[in-house]
Design an enzyme around this catalytic site. Structure first.
Site, PDB file in Angstrom:
ATOM      1  N   GLY A  62      66.077  74.666  30.924  1.00  0.00           N
ATOM      2  CA  GLY A  62      65.255  75.867  31.302  1.00  0.00           C
ATOM      3  C   GLY A  62      64.587  75.827  32.780  1.00  0.00           C
ATOM      4  N   LEU A  91      58.995  72.920  22.092  1.00  0.00           N
ATOM      5  CA  LEU A  91      58.117  74.227  22.330  1.00  0.00           C
ATOM      6  C   LEU A  91      56.794  74.245  22.682  1.00  0.00           C
ATOM      7  CD1 LEU A  91      56.604  75.158  19.683  1.00  0.00           C
ATOM      8  CD2 LEU A  91      59.126  75.156  18.685  1.00  0.00           C
ATOM      9  N   CYS A 128      59.314  79.853  33.625  1.00  0.00           N
ATOM     10  CA  CYS A 128      60.774  80.146  33.450  1.00  0.00           C
ATOM     11  C   CYS A 128      61.594  81.262  34.179  1.00  0.00           C
ATOM     12  CB  CYS A 128      60.702  80.710  31.781  1.00  0.00           C
ATOM     13  SG  CYS A 128      59.615  79.648  30.815  1.00  0.00           S
TER      14      CYS A 128
END
Length: 222
Positions: free
Chosen positions: A71, A163, A180
């Site tokens: 990510g 998460l 992101c």
């Protein structure tokens, strides 16, 4: 067996990373149980392996950590439930894409406990909420806000990182990054959506929905 660990207060990021790596090593060696670690961090930014320097728009606002997970840039801070997942992906099919999709499904099931419709988007890892109450983007695209981010790392087929779900963070803190790497859309939280949800409520929902998505019994690793 999956152990659930909940830390009170704010957990130092470097300490969390060290403890995650140690637990993952133990799981790979067969000396430790799988674990889900629920915690909050002080305000900070983390850079994943795909992070672009230009997406760190305010590098002096909060500490920045190289997370070495998948990510891009992500914010963590008070009011955000972080769930670090230390699970044996090798004994769960060795399908990384399916595992990440499972994490998204877990978040979606958790949000559904509060009557929030979370959605996946092709090419955008994480969970999104449609915002018909907000003006569309300049090109007419309906507005969507991100409510949960996902980023994992594997070592010896054991996952760590995980998460984060926005419960009641200071949403202005996301302003120091392009979250992101996605522009145009914003971020939201359960409280921002008008829901008086507490961290304890979210923890109950996470624990209730986890077995619906992930088996608590491991298959024999090949």
């Amino acid at each position: 067996m999956v152990s659930w660990i909940t830390s009170d207060g704010l957990t130092d990021y470097a300490k969390a990373l060290s403890e995650m790596e140690a637990r993952a090593e133990g799981i790979a060696a067969g000396t430790a149980d799988e674990a889900i670690w629920l915690l909050e961090h002080p305000p900070l930014y983390t850079a994943g392996t795909s992070a672009r320097r230009e997406d760190l728009t305010d590098p002096h606002r909060f500490p920045v950590f190289e997370a070495r997970r998948g990510g891009q840039y992500t914010y963590h801070g008070p009011g955000q439930r972080v769930a670090y997942v230390m699970l044996n992906v090798g004994a769960r099919g060795r399908d990384v894409r399916a595992f990440v999709q499972g994490l998204e499904d877990w978040v979606i099931a958790t949000l559904a406990e509060f009557n929030v419709v979370g959605e996946k988007r092709e090419g955008r890892v994480g969970v999104w909420v449609a915002r018909p109450d907000k003006p569309p983007l300049p090109d007419g695209t309906p507005r969507e806000d991100k409510i949960a981010a996902i980023g994992i790392r594997l070592r010896k087929w054991v996952s760590f990182h995980g998460l984060s779900i926005n419960v009641e963070p200071d949403l202005s803190h996301f302003g120091g990054i392009v979250p992101c790497g996605i522009t145009g859309h914003g971020v939201t939280s359960l409280v921002d959506l008008g829901l008086p949800v507490t961290m304890a409520d979210v923890d109950v929902a996470l624990k209730a929905t986890f077995p619906r998505v992930f088996s608590t019994q491991l298959a024999e690793a090949p």
